[in-house]
Design a protein around this motif. Sequence first.
Motif, PDB file in Angstrom:
ATOM      1  N   SER A  59      11.515   2.442   3.730  1.00  0.00           N
ATOM      2  CA  SER A  59      10.503   0.815   3.151  1.00  0.00           C
ATOM      3  C   SER A  59       9.115   2.216   3.541  1.00  0.00           C
ATOM      4  O   SER A  59       9.302   2.683   4.879  1.00  0.00           O
ATOM      5  N   GLY A  60       8.432   2.080   2.614  1.00  0.00           N
ATOM      6  CA  GLY A  60       7.168   1.845   3.206  1.00  0.00           C
ATOM      7  C   GLY A  60       6.522   1.779   4.067  1.00  0.00           C
ATOM      8  O   GLY A  60       5.480   1.648   5.525  1.00  0.00           O
ATOM      9  N   THR A  61       6.436   0.013   4.404  1.00  0.00           N
ATOM     10  CA  THR A  61       6.676  -0.687   5.575  1.00  0.00           C
ATOM     11  C   THR A  61       6.585   0.101   6.934  1.00  0.00           C
ATOM     12  O   THR A  61       6.175  -0.854   7.660  1.00  0.00           O
ATOM     13  N   THR A  85      -4.562  -5.691  -1.209  1.00  0.00           N
ATOM     14  CA  THR A  85      -3.827  -5.346  -0.873  1.00  0.00           C
ATOM     15  C   THR A  85      -2.036  -5.628  -1.055  1.00  0.00           C
ATOM     16  O   THR A  85      -1.872  -7.024  -1.176  1.00  0.00           O
ATOM     17  N   PHE A  86      -1.094  -5.189  -1.417  1.00  0.00           N
ATOM     18  CA  PHE A  86       0.445  -6.037  -0.922  1.00  0.00           C
ATOM     19  C   PHE A  86       0.418  -6.142   0.580  1.00  0.00           C
ATOM     20  O   PHE A  86       0.125  -6.050   0.952  1.00  0.00           O
ATOM     21  N   ALA A  88       2.352  -6.412   2.518  1.00  0.00           N
ATOM     22  CA  ALA A  88       3.517  -5.839   3.548  1.00  0.00           C
ATOM     23  C   ALA A  88       1.935  -4.256   4.421  1.00  0.00           C
ATOM     24  O   ALA A  88       2.731  -4.270   5.391  1.00  0.00           O
ATOM     25  N   THR A  89       1.454  -4.359   3.832  1.00  0.00           N
ATOM     26  CA  THR A  89      -0.264  -3.880   4.553  1.00  0.00           C
ATOM     27  C   THR A  89      -0.568  -4.566   6.155  1.00  0.00           C
ATOM     28  O   THR A  89       0.068  -4.224   7.030  1.00  0.00           O
ATOM     29  N   ASP A 155      -2.528   3.641   4.441  1.00  0.00           N
ATOM     30  CA  ASP A 155      -1.641   3.325   3.429  1.00  0.00           C
ATOM     31  C   ASP A 155      -1.692   4.106   2.107  1.00  0.00           C
ATOM     32  O   ASP A 155      -1.906   3.468   0.929  1.00  0.00           O
ATOM     33  N   ALA A 157       1.168   4.246   0.195  1.00  0.00           N
ATOM     34  CA  ALA A 157       2.157   3.339  -0.545  1.00  0.00           C
ATOM     35  C   ALA A 157       1.869   4.235  -2.292  1.00  0.00           C
ATOM     36  O   ALA A 157       2.789   4.057  -2.548  1.00  0.00           O
ATOM     37  N   HIS A 158       1.025   4.201  -2.679  1.00  0.00           N
ATOM     38  CA  HIS A 158       0.523   4.438  -4.157  1.00  0.00           C
ATOM     39  C   HIS A 158       0.044   5.644  -4.011  1.00  0.00           C
ATOM     40  O   HIS A 158      -0.688   6.283  -5.124  1.00  0.00           O
ATOM     41  N   SER A 180       5.739   4.850  -0.218  1.00  0.00           N
ATOM     42  CA  SER A 180       6.118   4.347  -0.253  1.00  0.00           C
ATOM     43  C   SER A 180       7.203   4.864  -1.731  1.00  0.00           C
ATOM     44  O   SER A 180       6.748   5.504  -2.522  1.00  0.00           O
ATOM     45  N   LYS A 185       7.615   3.019  -7.856  1.00  0.00           N
ATOM     46  CA  LYS A 185       6.655   4.091  -7.189  1.00  0.00           C
ATOM     47  C   LYS A 185       6.554   5.364  -8.446  1.00  0.00           C
ATOM     48  O   LYS A 185       7.508   5.374  -8.787  1.00  0.00           O
ATOM     49  N   GLY A 192      12.203   2.965   0.030  1.00  0.00           N
ATOM     50  CA  GLY A 192      12.367   4.478   1.013  1.00  0.00           C
ATOM     51  C   GLY A 192      10.985   4.487   0.411  1.00  0.00           C
ATOM     52  O   GLY A 192       9.896   3.674  -0.124  1.00  0.00           O
ATOM     53  N   PHE A 323      -3.116  -6.698  -6.469  1.00  0.00           N
ATOM     54  CA  PHE A 323      -2.523  -8.105  -5.935  1.00  0.00           C
ATOM     55  C   PHE A 323      -3.454  -9.272  -6.234  1.00  0.00           C
ATOM     56  O   PHE A 323      -4.352  -9.268  -6.066  1.00  0.00           O
TER      57      PHE A 323
HETATM   58  C1  LIG Z   1       0.132  -1.080  -1.397  1.00  0.00           C
HETATM   59  C2  LIG Z   1       1.468  -0.667  -0.373  1.00  0.00           C
HETATM   60  N1  LIG Z   1       1.436  -1.185   0.566  1.00  0.00           N
HETATM   61  C3  LIG Z   1       3.019  -1.340   1.169  1.00  0.00           C
HETATM   62  C4  LIG Z   1       3.482  -1.545   0.072  1.00  0.00           C
HETATM   63  C5  LIG Z   1       5.324  -1.139   0.821  1.00  0.00           C
HETATM   64  O1  LIG Z   1       6.094  -0.254   0.440  1.00  0.00           O
HETATM   65  P1  LIG Z   1       7.881  -0.548   0.363  1.00  0.00           P
HETATM   66  O2  LIG Z   1       7.921  -1.500  -1.070  1.00  0.00           O
HETATM   67  O3  LIG Z   1       8.353   0.275   0.277  1.00  0.00           O
HETATM   68  O4  LIG Z   1       8.158  -1.164   1.837  1.00  0.00           O
HETATM   69  C6  LIG Z   1       3.552  -1.556  -0.838  1.00  0.00           C
HETATM   70  C7  LIG Z   1       4.809  -1.847  -1.863  1.00  0.00           C
HETATM   71  O5  LIG Z   1       4.419  -2.317  -3.115  1.00  0.00           O
HETATM   72  C8  LIG Z   1       2.736  -0.983  -1.231  1.00  0.00           C
HETATM   73  O6  LIG Z   1       2.295  -1.727  -3.165  1.00  0.00           O
END
Ligand SMILES: Cc1ncc(COP(=O)(O)O)c(C=O)c1O
Length: 379
Positions: A59-61, A85-86, A88-89, A155, A157-158, A180, A185, A192, A323
């Motif tokens: 994952s991006g996380t 942000t999401f 996860a960041t 980050d 991810a986008h 991500s 995405k 992933g 978000f």
């Molecule tokens: C800005 C941002 N960072 C991190 C993530 C985390 O990515 P992932 O869902 O692949 O873990 C996302 C996922 O939506 C995201 O939008």
Amino acid sequence: MTAEDDLIHFGIPEITDDDVAAVARVLRSGWLTTGSECAGLEAELSDYLGGSEVIAMSSGTAALDTALAYLDLPRGARVGVPDWTFVATALAAVHNGLRPVLLDVDAATLNLSPEALAAEIDDLDAVLPVHFGGVPVDAEIHQLAADAGVPVVEDAAHALGARDDRGLVGGPGTSPNCFSFYASKNLTSGEGGALATDDEDLAAFARSYRLHGMDADAWARYHPGAKSGYDVVRPGIKANLPDVLAVLARSQFARFEQSQRRRRQIGLRYRAALADAPVTFIPDVIPDGSADHLAIVALRPGVDRDAVQATMSAQRITTSVHFRPLHHFSWFRSDADVGRSGLGTCDDLADRALSLPLHVNLTDVDVDRVAACLSECLR
Ligand SMILES: Cc1ncc(COP(=O)(O)O)c(C=O)c1O
């Protein structure tokens, strides 16, 4: 054809017959976990990014977790994160024992505001800027961090395909970038992600960190003639990308440039179709280097966004919100710090930002229907 035919979904991945055949081939191959497909994806992305090392992750996380673990910061170290942000960041910092410091964003892009970072940089141990919606962060962010000697993890991810004055985001000369491949995405493997870096030490760390800290993965151990033993050199995590997912990303990557062109056309078509509507696009003009991940409008103050979404949904058009600012969630309110310059822009836009459908399955007719429906809602 189904009864769903007139539904314009906010975001659905394009899955072609080639994608399905590629996944079926791996399913039948006898090797599902990380192996040659994952290595192939890493090589293709590395090539695309101009030679950066690419380490595919689950994952991006996980990529963010890994890049932050490599920094080896002390517990409680302060990490600047955009409030917009999401989750996860910021949670990647928390998982590493670090304290998120929420910083305001620039209203024109929703990217980390250079002013907010400048006000805080002397008290930060790392910065996690987000290329929000695929628009690269302001060059000043990198400069401020470099001047202060504060490490940056980006980050992205986008932002696969995004480009700024350093070149492609994730290319050599950029900080570690975390992509991500989540289902929504621009390039997806279902779930992933990947870490891209020009730092060989970080790349070596990430390759073992993503697999429990082992120094050899299953592919390296079970190949005919391979050594079957391994050592554990650090307490890593389980975050490898299996071949059955990597092959989907590879198959999609073969048409990535074409998909990106279509996303740009859609973004431009929305802007033309809504030129007279009472909304402001974020960003107003798409920068050349954008990866075009989202199509976001800010509604005028006082417009009831929930009602707009409900009306559009009744017209069979689903929208989204990217978000909610982090400090609007209970956990962040109690357990994160807020930067000195406050979170005024995030508060101002929190109930006004609306994400319109953006994916390559949309036809021009669909885009026009979304625009007409939104205009009607706001009349
Ligand atoms: C800005 C941002 N960072 C991190 C993530 C985390 O990515 P992932 O869902 O692949 O873990 C996302 C996922 O939506 C995201 O939008």
